[in-house]
Design a protein around this motif. Sequence first.
Motif, PDB file in Angstrom:
ATOM      1  N   SER A   1       0.869  -1.175   0.000  1.00  0.00           N
ATOM      2  CA  SER A   1       0.000   0.000   0.000  1.00  0.00           C
ATOM      3  C   SER A   1       0.905   1.225   0.000  1.00  0.00           C
ATOM      4  O   SER A   1       2.133   1.112   0.138  1.00  0.00           O
ATOM      5  N   ILE A   2       0.286   2.393  -0.113  1.00  0.00           N
ATOM      6  CA  ILE A   2       1.085   3.629  -0.080  1.00  0.00           C
ATOM      7  C   ILE A   2       1.824   3.773   1.237  1.00  0.00           C
ATOM      8  O   ILE A   2       2.887   4.374   1.284  1.00  0.00           O
ATOM      9  N   TRP A   3       1.294   3.156   2.312  1.00  0.00           N
ATOM     10  CA  TRP A   3       1.994   3.268   3.592  1.00  0.00           C
ATOM     11  C   TRP A   3       3.216   2.353   3.671  1.00  0.00           C
ATOM     12  O   TRP A   3       4.177   2.653   4.368  1.00  0.00           O
TER      13      TRP A   3
ATOM     14  N   THR B   1       5.126   1.762   1.011  1.00  0.00           N
ATOM     15  CA  THR B   1       6.105   2.515   0.225  1.00  0.00           C
ATOM     16  C   THR B   1       6.657   3.687   1.036  1.00  0.00           C
ATOM     17  O   THR B   1       7.864   3.902   1.103  1.00  0.00           O
ATOM     18  N   PHE B   2       5.756   4.414   1.642  1.00  0.00           N
ATOM     19  CA  PHE B   2       6.124   5.624   2.394  1.00  0.00           C
ATOM     20  C   PHE B   2       7.029   5.278   3.577  1.00  0.00           C
ATOM     21  O   PHE B   2       8.085   5.882   3.772  1.00  0.00           O
TER      22      PHE B   2
ATOM     23  N   GLN C   1      -0.671   0.524  -3.733  1.00  0.00           N
ATOM     24  CA  GLN C   1       0.345   1.360  -4.391  1.00  0.00           C
ATOM     25  C   GLN C   1       0.079   1.483  -5.897  1.00  0.00           C
ATOM     26  O   GLN C   1       0.303   2.541  -6.484  1.00  0.00           O
TER      27      GLN C   1
ATOM     28  N   GLU D   1      -2.105   4.331  -6.523  1.00  0.00           N
ATOM     29  CA  GLU D   1      -1.372   5.592  -6.376  1.00  0.00           C
ATOM     30  C   GLU D   1      -0.540   5.843  -7.635  1.00  0.00           C
ATOM     31  O   GLU D   1      -0.510   6.965  -8.168  1.00  0.00           O
ATOM     32  N   ASP D   2       0.095   4.801  -8.139  1.00  0.00           N
ATOM     33  CA  ASP D   2       0.906   4.948  -9.354  1.00  0.00           C
ATOM     34  C   ASP D   2       0.047   5.379 -10.545  1.00  0.00           C
ATOM     35  O   ASP D   2       0.531   6.026 -11.469  1.00  0.00           O
TER      36      ASP D   2
ATOM     37  N   GLY E   1      -3.585   7.962  -7.890  1.00  0.00           N
ATOM     38  CA  GLY E   1      -4.019   8.093  -6.495  1.00  0.00           C
ATOM     39  C   GLY E   1      -5.365   8.800  -6.383  1.00  0.00           C
ATOM     40  O   GLY E   1      -6.140   8.866  -7.341  1.00  0.00           O
TER      41      GLY E   1
ATOM     42  N   ALA F   1       1.471   9.296   3.876  1.00  0.00           N
ATOM     43  CA  ALA F   1       1.540   8.693   2.541  1.00  0.00           C
ATOM     44  C   ALA F   1       0.398   9.244   1.677  1.00  0.00           C
ATOM     45  O   ALA F   1      -0.681   9.474   2.204  1.00  0.00           O
ATOM     46  N   PRO F   2       0.644   9.450   0.393  1.00  0.00           N
ATOM     47  CA  PRO F   2       1.853   9.109  -0.358  1.00  0.00           C
ATOM     48  C   PRO F   2       2.946  10.174  -0.301  1.00  0.00           C
ATOM     49  O   PRO F   2       3.949  10.032  -1.011  1.00  0.00           O
TER      50      PRO F   2
END
Length: 467
Positions: A36-38, A40-41, A129, A132-133, A136, A184-185
Motif C-alpha cells: 500500500s502507499i503506507w 512505500t512511504f 500502491q 497511487e501509481d 491516487g 503517505a503518499p
Amino acid sequence: MSNIDPLTFPPGFLWGAATASYQIEGAAAVDGRTPSIWDTFSHTPGRTKGGDTGDVACDHYNRYREDVKLMADLGLSSYRFSIAWPRVQPGGRGSINGKGIDFYQRLVDELLGHGITPWVTLYHWDLPQELEDAGGWPARDTAYRFAEYAALVHGALGDRISNWTTLNEPWCSAFLGYASGVHAPGRKHAPDALAATHHLLLGHGLAVQAIRAADPAAKAGITLNLYAISPADPSQEDDLDAVRRIDGLANRIFLDPVLRGAYPEDVRQDLAGVSDFGFVQDGDLEVVSTPLDLLGINYYSRHVVGAPDPDVPAEPYWRASTSWPGSEHVRFHKRPGHPVTDMDWEVDAPGLTETLVRVAREYPAIPLYVTENGAAYVDVPDANGEIADIERAEYFDAHFRACLDAIAQGAPLHGYFAWSLLDNFEWAWGYTKRFGLVAVDYATQTRTLKTSGHRYREVIRRNGLAE
Ligand code: PNW
C-alpha cells in the motif's frame, strides 16, 4: 434521549475500541497482500520516525484470537477495525484474493463468537500502491475503484456485518497525504489535495450506493475527524475569520457535501487561488450526499487559531500552513499552560461536547458515534510491569463526561470507540507514540492491560461513571 441518572449512558449504548489495519496487522507480504502507499512511504528513508514500518506492527494478523480475547475481557460490545484493501484486492483491481479476505472472515467469526459486533471501516489509508501509481486519490478513477472494492468486501462479509464505514478521516488522506505530504503518499501539491478530497467523497458515495444496492438493510456511514475551533482572541475580527477558515477546511468541507450536498461557498472562495473545483462533475454531489445511517466522529483536540503573529513559535506538522491550503496566513496557537498529550495536542474535553452538539444542531438529524477518541502518553511500567497510565485514564474519563453532556444537550450519540485497543504504529511517528488501552511490548508481542483499560472495563460494565 434524556437520562434519569446523569452519570449513566442510554440503554444499548455501544462501547467499543478501534484499530486500523496498517497500524496493527503486520504480515505485510503474506497471503498475496501487495504494498500500500503506507508500505512505500514507511520504507522511504526519512518519512517515519526512526524509519519505523508496519511490516510487523502488533502482529495482529497472527494474533487476532488473543486480541479478540482481550476485547472480550474488556467487555467491549463492538470492535472497529479496518480492512486492508491490498490484502483483499491486491493492486486495487480485479477479483477478490481468497487468502486475504479469509483473514477477515476468521476475525469476524471470532468476534461474533464472543458477542462482539464488528464495525468495519473500508478505507483507513492503505491505498494499493498500484492505484497511487495510476494517479491516487487526485485521479477520479480511484473513486470508482473504491466502490468496486467496497462491493467485493460487502459480497464476502455482508451476511455477518451490518455497520459499514466507507472512509476514515478523509482530511488526513487528502491534506496530510497530498498537501503537506507528512502522510503517505507524501505528495506536496495543494491542488491535488482538493481533487483528492472530492474523489474520496465521491468514492464514499459510490460505495454507499453499492452496499445499499446489495443489501438495502445495511447501515452505512463515514468517519470524519472533526475539531472544536476557537479564536486566540475572540475580540479580534482577524482571529474570528481564522476560525471560519480552519472550520471550513477541517470540518465543513466534509460535513457540507456529505450531509447537505454542497461544498461551502466561503471555502470555495478561500481556495480560489488553489483550485477551481473543476473536478466536480454534474451529479457528483447527489452521489456524495447519498443519505447515511450514521456519522462517525473522531475527536482528539481543539484548534486555537488567529491572525499571523510573529511571536507564535514554529508549527508542528499538523498545524503547518502546508496542511491548510487557502489559509496559509492563519496561525495555530498553543495556549500557555494548557495540558497537552504526548502528540502535543491540547486536552479539551468540552470541545467534544461542542462538536457533537454542533453537528446535531447544524446538520440534518443523523445518529452519531464517536468512532475515535484517546490520547498518547509516555507509559512507564512499574516494578510489577503494570502501567498506571493515570493521565490517559483521566483523559478518557473527561471525554466520557463530555459525551454525557452532549447527550443531555440533545445530541443523538449512540456509541463510543476508544482509540486504541492496542499501542500501535502511529503513522509518521512510528512506534514512538502510544495510544493503547493495552500495552504492546513489540520485542515479545506481549500484551498488558493498562490502568486505563481496567477503568474502561468498569465504565462499560456500569454503562456509566461511578461518581
Ligand atoms: C487519527 N492530525 O489520525 C487516525 O484515525 C488514527 O489512525 C490515528 O492513530 C489517531 O488519529 C491518532 O493520531 C490522525 O495531524 C493523525 O491532525 C493526524 C491528525 C489527526 C488524526
